[in-house]
Design an enzyme around this catalytic site. Sequence first.
Site, mmCIF file in Angstrom:
data_model
loop_
_atom_site.group_PDB
_atom_site.id
_atom_site.type_symbol
_atom_site.label_atom_id
_atom_site.label_comp_id
_atom_site.label_asym_id
_atom_site.label_seq_id
_atom_site.Cartn_x
_atom_site.Cartn_y
_atom_site.Cartn_z
ATOM 1 N N LEU A 39 0.820 -1.213 0.000
ATOM 2 C CA LEU A 39 0.000 0.000 0.000
ATOM 3 C C LEU A 39 0.858 1.269 0.000
ATOM 4 O O LEU A 39 1.873 1.337 0.677
ATOM 5 C CB LEU A 39 -0.931 0.016 1.227
ATOM 6 C CG LEU A 39 -1.872 -1.185 1.362
ATOM 7 C CD1 LEU A 39 -2.751 -1.036 2.598
ATOM 8 C CD2 LEU A 39 -2.717 -1.372 0.110
ATOM 9 N N HIS A 43 -3.338 4.253 -2.426
ATOM 10 C CA HIS A 43 -4.315 3.350 -1.795
ATOM 11 C C HIS A 43 -4.974 4.045 -0.604
ATOM 12 O O HIS A 43 -6.183 3.912 -0.383
ATOM 13 C CB HIS A 43 -3.643 2.073 -1.284
ATOM 14 C CG HIS A 43 -3.063 1.210 -2.355
ATOM 15 N ND1 HIS A 43 -1.715 1.036 -2.524
ATOM 16 C CD2 HIS A 43 -3.659 0.452 -3.311
ATOM 17 C CE1 HIS A 43 -1.493 0.202 -3.530
ATOM 18 N NE2 HIS A 43 -2.655 -0.159 -4.026
ATOM 19 N N LYS A 155 -5.834 5.895 -11.732
ATOM 20 C CA LYS A 155 -4.588 5.572 -12.434
ATOM 21 C C LYS A 155 -4.798 4.368 -13.358
ATOM 22 O O LYS A 155 -4.219 4.284 -14.419
ATOM 23 C CB LYS A 155 -3.462 5.272 -11.450
ATOM 24 C CG LYS A 155 -2.141 5.298 -12.137
ATOM 25 C CD LYS A 155 -1.063 4.762 -11.286
ATOM 26 C CE LYS A 155 -0.536 3.547 -11.724
ATOM 27 N NZ LYS A 155 -0.461 2.334 -11.891
#
Length: 286
Positions: A39, A43, A155
Site C-alpha cells: 500500500l 491506496h 490511475k
Amino acid sequence: MTETTDARVAPTIADVRSRVRDARVRGARVALVPTMGALHDGHLALVRRARELADFVVVSIFVNPLQFGPSEDFERYPRRLETDLESLGALADVVFVPSVDEMYPNGPTQTRITGGEAATVLEGASRPGHFDGMLTVVAKLLNIVQPDAVMFGQKDAQQVFLVRQLVADLNLPVSVESVPTVREPDGLALSSRNQYLDDEARTAAVTLSAVLKDASAAAPRGVAAAQAAGIARVRASGAVKLDYLAIVDPGTFRPVDGAYRGEATVLIAARVGGTRLIDNASIVVG
Ligand code: PAF
C-alpha cells in the site's frame, strides 16, 4: 494461512462475511477497497474516500494470480502485510487477506468474467487475460463483501471503465467510486511497481507524466497535435520504451478520430528499465 495476530485481519470468506453482517445489523453503510497490498498513499486516498462514504470499511489485500500472465511479476509482486496494516491504522475496520486456496479452492475458476471489446485493447492487448482475471476476482470480492460502494484508483482508467461496465451489465447493487491519481512532487503516479525502479529508472519514469502534460497542453489544437506532442516528448527523453500512447473516448474506451472534440482520456504505457508503468490523464480536445 495468514500469519498475524492483528484483530482487523479476516483470513477467510466466512470471517469477513460475518463481520460485515454484524456491521449491517448495527445499520452501517459498507465500503470495499480492493487492493493487492504494498500500500502507498494512492491506496490510502481510496481508503480515506471509503471512510467518507461509509461507516464500515473493508480493505482486501490479495495478489490475484488470475490477472498475471506467465511472464509477469506474480511471484515477485511485493507482499508486506505488517507494513500495510500499520499504514492503514484505524482507517480500515476489516482487512480481508485470503490465501489463494481460500479464493480458488478448486484451482483457477472455470467461470470467468470477460470484459468484451474494451478488455482487448491497450492494457488488454499487452496483457492478454489480465482483465478477465481482474474482473473475475472483483466479481468474487463484490459477492463476498456485498458493499454499498467500491473504490478504484483513476490511475488504472481502463480497469475503472471495465468495472463500471461489469456493474452495469450484471446489475450489481454497488456504487463504483473512482479516486484521482496521487502523484510524487515531480508528477510520477504512485504505483506499487515504482519500488522496482533503480535511481536511473526513477529519474526516467517522470517521462510518463510529462508526456501526458504535453499531450494535454496540445489537445486544444486537436487529436493529432496531442498525439504528436506526446510522441515528441517520448523521443526527447530517449529513456523509456513506449508500449502505447492512445487517446480514447471515456464513454466507450474506443480511440477517437481526428475530428473528435470534447473530453477524452490520454493513456500511456511504457517500460522504464525493466519495469512496465502506466498512467493517464483527462484532456479536452478542441
Ligand atoms: O488494481 C488492483 O490492485 C487490482 O487489479 C484489484 C482491483 C485489487 C483486483 O485484483
